[in-house]
Design a protein around this motif. Structure first.
Motif, PDB file in Angstrom:
ATOM      1  N   ASN A 134       0.821  -1.219   0.000  1.00  0.00           N
ATOM      2  CA  ASN A 134       0.000   0.000   0.000  1.00  0.00           C
ATOM      3  C   ASN A 134       0.849   1.261   0.000  1.00  0.00           C
ATOM      4  O   ASN A 134       0.416   2.311  -0.479  1.00  0.00           O
ATOM      5  CB  ASN A 134      -0.932   0.012   1.209  1.00  0.00           C
ATOM      6  N   ASP A 135       2.051   1.170   0.556  1.00  0.00           N
ATOM      7  CA  ASP A 135       2.933   2.336   0.606  1.00  0.00           C
ATOM      8  C   ASP A 135       3.690   2.543  -0.706  1.00  0.00           C
ATOM      9  O   ASP A 135       4.304   3.593  -0.897  1.00  0.00           O
ATOM     10  CB  ASP A 135       3.943   2.182   1.750  1.00  0.00           C
ATOM     11  N   LEU A 136       3.656   1.553  -1.575  1.00  0.00           N
ATOM     12  CA  LEU A 136       4.372   1.650  -2.848  1.00  0.00           C
ATOM     13  C   LEU A 136       3.440   1.841  -4.040  1.00  0.00           C
ATOM     14  O   LEU A 136       3.863   2.339  -5.074  1.00  0.00           O
ATOM     15  CB  LEU A 136       5.222   0.384  -3.077  1.00  0.00           C
ATOM     16  N   GLN A 137       2.174   1.442  -3.892  1.00  0.00           N
ATOM     17  CA  GLN A 137       1.275   1.472  -5.042  1.00  0.00           C
ATOM     18  C   GLN A 137       1.141   2.852  -5.658  1.00  0.00           C
ATOM     19  O   GLN A 137       0.995   2.978  -6.871  1.00  0.00           O
ATOM     20  CB  GLN A 137      -0.118   0.958  -4.641  1.00  0.00           C
ATOM     21  N   GLY A 138       1.179   3.883  -4.821  1.00  0.00           N
ATOM     22  CA  GLY A 138       1.037   5.239  -5.333  1.00  0.00           C
ATOM     23  C   GLY A 138       2.184   5.684  -6.227  1.00  0.00           C
ATOM     24  O   GLY A 138       2.072   6.690  -6.931  1.00  0.00           O
ATOM     25  N   LEU A 139       3.283   4.918  -6.215  1.00  0.00           N
ATOM     26  CA  LEU A 139       4.434   5.256  -7.052  1.00  0.00           C
ATOM     27  C   LEU A 139       4.329   4.656  -8.446  1.00  0.00           C
ATOM     28  O   LEU A 139       5.154   4.938  -9.310  1.00  0.00           O
ATOM     29  CB  LEU A 139       5.725   4.742  -6.391  1.00  0.00           C
ATOM     30  N   VAL A 140       3.320   3.813  -8.657  1.00  0.00           N
ATOM     31  CA  VAL A 140       3.187   3.071  -9.913  1.00  0.00           C
ATOM     32  C   VAL A 140       1.975   3.555 -10.697  1.00  0.00           C
ATOM     33  O   VAL A 140       0.859   3.596 -10.169  1.00  0.00           O
ATOM     34  CB  VAL A 140       3.042   1.558  -9.638  1.00  0.00           C
ATOM     35  N   MET A 141       2.200   3.910 -11.951  1.00  0.00           N
ATOM     36  CA  MET A 141       1.087   4.255 -12.819  1.00  0.00           C
ATOM     37  C   MET A 141       0.252   2.996 -13.055  1.00  0.00           C
ATOM     38  O   MET A 141       0.803   1.919 -13.287  1.00  0.00           O
ATOM     39  CB  MET A 141       1.613   4.804 -14.146  1.00  0.00           C
ATOM     40  N   HIS A 142      -1.062   3.127 -12.961  1.00  0.00           N
ATOM     41  CA  HIS A 142      -1.980   1.991 -13.052  1.00  0.00           C
ATOM     42  C   HIS A 142      -1.697   1.010 -11.903  1.00  0.00           C
ATOM     43  O   HIS A 142      -1.258  -0.128 -12.106  1.00  0.00           O
ATOM     44  CB  HIS A 142      -1.870   1.275 -14.400  1.00  0.00           C
ATOM     45  N   PRO A 143      -1.946   1.430 -10.667  1.00  0.00           N
ATOM     46  CA  PRO A 143      -1.602   0.618  -9.495  1.00  0.00           C
ATOM     47  C   PRO A 143      -2.365  -0.698  -9.409  1.00  0.00           C
ATOM     48  O   PRO A 143      -1.990  -1.574  -8.628  1.00  0.00           O
ATOM     49  CB  PRO A 143      -1.951   1.529  -8.313  1.00  0.00           C
ATOM     50  N   GLU A 144      -3.411  -0.864 -10.216  1.00  0.00           N
ATOM     51  CA  GLU A 144      -4.151  -2.132 -10.176  1.00  0.00           C
ATOM     52  C   GLU A 144      -3.302  -3.303 -10.669  1.00  0.00           C
ATOM     53  O   GLU A 144      -3.594  -4.459 -10.372  1.00  0.00           O
ATOM     54  CB  GLU A 144      -5.430  -2.037 -11.014  1.00  0.00           C
ATOM     55  N   ARG A 145      -2.206  -3.013 -11.381  1.00  0.00           N
ATOM     56  CA  ARG A 145      -1.340  -4.106 -11.867  1.00  0.00           C
ATOM     57  C   ARG A 145      -0.107  -4.298 -10.978  1.00  0.00           C
ATOM     58  O   ARG A 145       0.843  -4.979 -11.346  1.00  0.00           O
ATOM     59  CB  ARG A 145      -0.929  -3.880 -13.320  1.00  0.00           C
ATOM     60  N   PHE A 146      -0.150  -3.716  -9.765  1.00  0.00           N
ATOM     61  CA  PHE A 146       0.997  -3.770  -8.858  1.00  0.00           C
ATOM     62  C   PHE A 146       0.706  -4.598  -7.608  1.00  0.00           C
ATOM     63  O   PHE A 146      -0.404  -4.582  -7.063  1.00  0.00           O
ATOM     64  CB  PHE A 146       1.396  -2.352  -8.422  1.00  0.00           C
ATOM     65  N   LEU A 147       1.728  -5.296  -7.118  1.00  0.00           N
ATOM     66  CA  LEU A 147       1.687  -5.990  -5.823  1.00  0.00           C
ATOM     67  C   LEU A 147       3.113  -6.271  -5.383  1.00  0.00           C
ATOM     68  O   LEU A 147       4.055  -6.088  -6.162  1.00  0.00           O
ATOM     69  CB  LEU A 147       0.886  -7.290  -5.906  1.00  0.00           C
ATOM     70  N   ASN A 148       3.267  -6.699  -4.144  1.00  0.00           N
ATOM     71  CA  ASN A 148       4.584  -7.121  -3.654  1.00  0.00           C
ATOM     72  C   ASN A 148       4.757  -8.614  -3.877  1.00  0.00           C
ATOM     73  O   ASN A 148       3.809  -9.388  -3.714  1.00  0.00           O
ATOM     74  CB  ASN A 148       4.749  -6.812  -2.167  1.00  0.00           C
ATOM     75  N   ALA A 149       5.963  -9.017  -4.238  1.00  0.00           N
ATOM     76  CA  ALA A 149       6.304 -10.439  -4.389  1.00  0.00           C
ATOM     77  C   ALA A 149       7.614 -10.659  -3.648  1.00  0.00           C
ATOM     78  O   ALA A 149       8.693 -10.363  -4.162  1.00  0.00           O
ATOM     79  CB  ALA A 149       6.440 -10.810  -5.860  1.00  0.00           C
ATOM     80  N   HIS A 150       7.500 -11.146  -2.421  1.00  0.00           N
ATOM     81  CA  HIS A 150       8.671 -11.304  -1.557  1.00  0.00           C
ATOM     82  C   HIS A 150       9.264 -12.699  -1.727  1.00  0.00           C
ATOM     83  O   HIS A 150       8.689 -13.692  -1.285  1.00  0.00           O
ATOM     84  CB  HIS A 150       8.269 -11.059  -0.097  1.00  0.00           C
ATOM     85  N   TRP A 151      10.424 -12.767  -2.394  1.00  0.00           N
ATOM     86  CA  TRP A 151      11.151 -14.017  -2.567  1.00  0.00           C
ATOM     87  C   TRP A 151      12.090 -14.186  -1.373  1.00  0.00           C
ATOM     88  O   TRP A 151      12.555 -13.211  -0.781  1.00  0.00           O
ATOM     89  CB  TRP A 151      11.984 -13.991  -3.842  1.00  0.00           C
ATOM     90  N   LEU A 152      12.401 -15.432  -1.035  1.00  0.00           N
ATOM     91  CA  LEU A 152      13.350 -15.707   0.037  1.00  0.00           C
ATOM     92  C   LEU A 152      14.665 -16.183  -0.571  1.00  0.00           C
ATOM     93  O   LEU A 152      14.662 -17.020  -1.492  1.00  0.00           O
ATOM     94  CB  LEU A 152      12.805 -16.775   0.998  1.00  0.00           C
ATOM     95  N   ASN A 153      15.764 -15.654  -0.095  1.00  0.00           N
ATOM     96  CA  ASN A 153      17.075 -16.046  -0.609  1.00  0.00           C
ATOM     97  C   ASN A 153      17.489 -17.416  -0.099  1.00  0.00           C
ATOM     98  O   ASN A 153      17.218 -17.753   1.058  1.00  0.00           O
ATOM     99  CB  ASN A 153      18.134 -14.995  -0.208  1.00  0.00           C
ATOM    100  N   PRO A 154      18.173 -18.218  -0.937  1.00  0.00           N
ATOM    101  CA  PRO A 154      18.456 -17.958  -2.347  1.00  0.00           C
ATOM    102  C   PRO A 154      17.218 -18.180  -3.209  1.00  0.00           C
ATOM    103  O   PRO A 154      16.596 -19.244  -3.152  1.00  0.00           O
ATOM    104  CB  PRO A 154      19.559 -18.963  -2.685  1.00  0.00           C
ATOM    105  N   ALA A 155      16.876 -17.171  -3.993  1.00  0.00           N
ATOM    106  CA  ALA A 155      15.621 -17.163  -4.743  1.00  0.00           C
ATOM    107  C   ALA A 155      15.521 -18.311  -5.740  1.00  0.00           C
ATOM    108  O   ALA A 155      14.424 -18.773  -6.053  1.00  0.00           O
ATOM    109  CB  ALA A 155      15.465 -15.831  -5.464  1.00  0.00           C
ATOM    110  N   PHE A 156      16.653 -18.781  -6.219  1.00  0.00           N
ATOM    111  CA  PHE A 156      16.613 -19.849  -7.223  1.00  0.00           C
ATOM    112  C   PHE A 156      16.384 -21.217  -6.608  1.00  0.00           C
ATOM    113  O   PHE A 156      16.137 -22.192  -7.329  1.00  0.00           O
ATOM    114  CB  PHE A 156      17.900 -19.857  -8.067  1.00  0.00           C
ATOM    115  N   LEU A 157      16.428 -21.305  -5.263  1.00  0.00           N
ATOM    116  CA  LEU A 157      16.210 -22.582  -4.582  1.00  0.00           C
ATOM    117  C   LEU A 157      14.979 -22.587  -3.685  1.00  0.00           C
ATOM    118  O   LEU A 157      14.218 -23.555  -3.682  1.00  0.00           O
ATOM    119  CB  LEU A 157      17.440 -22.961  -3.748  1.00  0.00           C
ATOM    120  N   VAL A 158      14.772 -21.551  -2.891  1.00  0.00           N
ATOM    121  CA  VAL A 158      13.659 -21.545  -1.939  1.00  0.00           C
ATOM    122  C   VAL A 158      12.334 -21.501  -2.706  1.00  0.00           C
ATOM    123  O   VAL A 158      12.116 -20.597  -3.515  1.00  0.00           O
ATOM    124  CB  VAL A 158      13.750 -20.344  -0.978  1.00  0.00           C
ATOM    125  N   PRO A 159      11.436 -22.467  -2.466  1.00  0.00           N
ATOM    126  CA  PRO A 159      10.189 -22.511  -3.246  1.00  0.00           C
ATOM    127  C   PRO A 159       9.234 -21.360  -2.960  1.00  0.00           C
ATOM    128  O   PRO A 159       8.532 -20.898  -3.857  1.00  0.00           O
ATOM    129  CB  PRO A 159       9.552 -23.849  -2.826  1.00  0.00           C
TER     130      PRO A 159
END
Length: 325
Positions: A134-159
């Motif tokens: 919610n604190d980042l959506q206002g920075l994106v034009m067309h915020p309806e196509r925005f969300l957070n995607a939090h990967w865990l390191n190492p991103a190529f291994l952690v499911p």
């Protein structure tokens, strides 16, 4: 979704990890260096990033995840461009991940770049581990196509990837990204825009409690780590935390929490209201057929046997099988 073109704005650790995950699954990925550099500076960054990706893929081959002769093909799916080439990369992207440092000014610059050049139907996802969607959506034009995607390191291994839509996120955006991630073998979960998401919030409490016990002299650091590897981690690699509550019984958790709260004088050990409510409503877990999860109609003995078999497999993996006399 298939054949999606992936862009990461940010060519650091997270960007490289995501690039490996997507390239391994067959996607073309462009890393955009988000910093202003001269030609020599960018060439050095590009060389470092692509070498690291290739080396990681060779390590994965060594782990049996692919044949070594596949590495060049997979590595070639990843390219790295500077800011001067970012407009074209972003214009062609289907999914764009922001992976710049956790500094708001850097986020603002990245999202301004993305908003200027990306298609309006491209998904835009931040990989932030600290800032709410919610604190980042206002920075994106067309915020309806925005969300957070939090990967865990190492991103190529952690499911796991924690998806956190904001108030303005369109449901279809979340579903599209969830489907894409499942398609590359990840396990996406959806959580509200809340500090710490799921895993960081839980692990912060666990890590601080472990450090506190060492500080109090309860156990050495070495024994604390043995306890978490072969007890805590061992069980929760098979049973989810709430599944484990149901397995033993929510009433057992309540009484243990009550004891710990009074024995330590610390209200952080108090059982939450939901545990008390479950007890009051006869939802203690497996034996009641209801708990945090629903077990109605489940073949409980078969379920228990399957979970126990998984524990044995974990023992074999850890080389900790009981010694037979």
């Amino acid at each position: 979704m298939s054949g999606e073109r992936i862009v990461s704005v940010g060519a650091g650790r997270m960007g490289r990890g995501m690039a490996i995950a997507f390239a391994y699954a067959g996607h073309e990925v462009v890393l955009v260096d988000a910093k202003v550099r001269d030609a020599d500076g960018f060439a050095a960054l590009q060389d470092t990033a692509l070498q690291e990706i290739a080396q990681t893929l060779h390590s994965m081959a060594g782990f049996g995840m692919m044949d070594s002769d596949e590495v060049p093909t997979i590595a070639a799916r990843v390219t790295c461009v500077g800011l001067d080439e970012s407009a074209n990369a972003l214009a062609q992207a289907d999914v764009i991940f922001e992976g710049v440092p956790e500094v708001m000014d850097a986020k603002k610059e990245a999202f301004a770049l993305i908003s200027t050049h990306a298609r309006t139907d491209a998904i835009v996802a931040s990989t932030t581990s600290t800032i709410l969607s919610n604190d980042l959506q206002g920075l994106v034009m067309h915020p309806e196509r925005f969300l957070n995607a939090h990967w865990l390191n190492p991103a190529f291994l952690v499911p796991l990837v924690e998806l956190s839509p904001g108030d303005a996120t369109a449901p279809d955006t979340t579903e599209r990204l969830k489907t894409l991630l499942e398609g590359i073998g990840k396990v996406p979960v959806i959580c509200a825009a809340s500090p710490g998401y799921i895993v960081p919030r839980i692990q912060m409490l666990a890590m601080n409690e472990a450090a506190r016990m060492v500080e109090e002299g309860v156990a050495t650091a070495e024994d604390m780590d043995k306890a978490t590897k072969y007890g805590f981690g061992f069980r929760f690699a098979i049973l989810g935390l709430l599944e484990f509550i149901d397995w033993g019984g929510g009433d057992i958790l309540y009484h243990a929490s009550n004891y710990m709260e009074h024995a330590t004088g610390q209200d952080r050990f108090a059982a939450p209201q939901i545990v008390k409510d479950n007890m009051a409503n006869g939802r203690n877990g497996l034996r009641d057929g209801q708990g945090f999860l629903n077990y109605e109609g489940l073949d409980v003995p078969a379920y228990q046997q399957e979970r126990l078999a998984a524990f044995v497999s974990m023992l074999r993996h850890l080389k900790k099988m009981p010694k037979k006399g």
